[in-house]
Design a protein around this motif. Structure first.
Motif, short mmCIF file in Angstrom:
data_model
loop_
_atom_site.label_atom_id
_atom_site.label_comp_id
_atom_site.label_asym_id
_atom_site.label_seq_id
_atom_site.Cartn_x
_atom_site.Cartn_y
_atom_site.Cartn_z
N PRO A 3 1.17 -1.32 0.01
CA PRO A 3 -0.09 -0.06 0.03
C PRO A 3 1.01 0.93 0.02
O PRO A 3 0.24 1.94 -0.53
N PHE A 4 2.11 1.23 0.32
CA PHE A 4 3.06 2.87 1.06
C PHE A 4 3.08 2.78 -0.89
O PHE A 4 3.40 3.98 -0.85
N ALA A 5 3.90 1.74 -1.44
CA ALA A 5 4.53 2.30 -2.17
C ALA A 5 3.26 2.38 -3.35
O ALA A 5 3.79 3.26 -4.99
N ARG A 6 1.57 1.49 -3.75
CA ARG A 6 0.89 2.01 -4.55
C ARG A 6 0.46 3.92 -3.89
O ARG A 6 0.66 4.45 -4.86
N SER A 7 1.08 4.03 -2.70
CA SER A 7 -0.26 5.29 -2.77
C SER A 7 0.89 6.40 -3.01
O SER A 7 0.80 7.95 -3.11
N ILE A 8 2.02 6.24 -3.29
CA ILE A 8 3.21 7.04 -3.53
C ILE A 8 3.41 6.97 -5.12
O ILE A 8 2.75 8.21 -5.77
N ILE A 9 3.29 6.09 -6.01
CA ILE A 9 2.39 5.68 -7.50
C ILE A 9 1.55 6.97 -7.24
O ILE A 9 1.36 7.52 -8.83
N GLU A 10 0.33 6.91 -6.44
CA GLU A 10 -1.09 7.67 -7.32
C GLU A 10 -0.53 8.80 -6.92
O GLU A 10 -1.83 9.99 -7.43
N ALA A 11 -0.35 9.78 -5.82
CA ALA A 11 0.69 10.94 -5.86
C ALA A 11 0.93 11.31 -6.62
O ALA A 11 0.47 12.62 -7.49
N PHE A 12 1.89 10.98 -7.68
CA PHE A 12 2.80 11.21 -8.80
C PHE A 12 1.20 11.06 -9.85
O PHE A 12 1.87 11.97 -10.80
N LYS A 13 0.36 10.09 -9.51
CA LYS A 13 0.14 10.30 -11.41
C LYS A 13 -1.58 11.47 -11.19
O LYS A 13 -1.18 12.08 -12.08
N GLN A 14 -1.55 11.74 -9.94
CA GLN A 14 -2.59 12.67 -9.84
C GLN A 14 -1.67 13.87 -10.41
O GLN A 14 -2.75 15.03 -11.29
N LEU A 15 -0.54 14.20 -10.00
CA LEU A 15 0.44 15.06 -10.14
C LEU A 15 0.28 15.80 -11.42
O LEU A 15 0.03 16.87 -12.52
#
Length: 241
Positions: free
Chosen positions: A54-66
């Motif tokens: 979940p940690f890795a997925r949350s970082i990936i999602e933060a960049f994707k949103q940006l």
């Protein structure tokens, strides 16, 4: 508008306050920027683009949103996240940069890098770096079961921690000769890097002209963001709690 630079956050599941500070930055500050540059060691260690946590997925999602919002994001791999690869880039929309990248910032050219290659006195680290960047070795590592890779990474992190205890601060800092070699090679008078955890703006003379080396700060008790626009340049810090 402003271009933002960050590095050496060393994010991991074990530092929740630091992670929240990063997410806040990605939600509130980064969307207002012309671009975001991450100059290495975003992660305490990146084990692979297939990290299912979940940690890795949350970082990936933060960049994707940006990047989905229209803000370009560029990523220079550091000594802790050199395994960030095409999978991460595809999922996040970030552009992966090479070890040294020249960009134009509001009329001035600058060379961007993580900074570890500037520490030429640390021969043991540079030998280690050369090995772990071998394509065949990275291919082999990435094809091991994820649980095995996690155990290997835990061992490497322990060795890195022990190694730092035996090294002087001078050995782990950049050498001025290598700084000037890189700047000469790229014909620039501005360098921006991280890695050393010694935030500062160094002014020096090079070929009769003023040159600057900006060292980004590492995130711990404080977070650091370098902001550059047409009129100004500042490295700002803020408490993390």
């Amino acid at each position: 508008m402003t271009t933002l630079f960050i590095s050496d956050l060393h994010l991991s599941p074990n530092v929740p306050k630091l992670n929240q500070a990063f997410f806040h930055f990605m939600r509130k500050e980064a969307p207002k920027a012309d671009a975001l540059y991450v100059l290495g060691d975003l992660f305490d260690f990146w084990t692979g683009d297939d990290d299912p946590s979940p940690f890795a997925r949350s970082i990936i999602e933060a960049f994707k949103q940006l990047t989905d919002s229209g803000v370009p994001c560029y990523f220079t791999r550091g000594n802790r996240d050199f395994l960030v690869g095409k999978g991460f880039a595809k999922e996040t929309g970030v552009t992966l940069l090479g070890d040294e990248t020249v960009v134009e910032l509001y009329g001035q050219k600058a060379v961007l890098l993580h900074g570890d290659t500037l520490c030429t006195l640390d021969e043991a680290y540079l030998n280690y770096r050369k090995k772990v960047h071998l394509p065949w070795l990275q291919w082999l590592f990435n094809h091991l079961p994820f649980s095995v890779r996690e155990k290997i990474v835990a061992k490497i992190k322990g060795e890195i921690k022990d190694d730092k205890k035996s090294k002087s601060l001078d050995i782990m800092d950049v050498t001025q000769a290598e700084v000037e070699n890189v700047m000469h090679h790229h014909r620039v008078s501005l360098m921006i890097h991280g890695h050393t955890h010694r935030p500062n703006i160094h002014h020096f003379n090079m070929d009769g002209h003023e040159a600057r080396r900006i060292v980004l700060g590492d995130w711990g008790y404080y977070g650091y963001v370098l902001r550059i626009n047409e009129k100004s340049l500042s490295q700002d810090s803020f408490p993390i709690d």
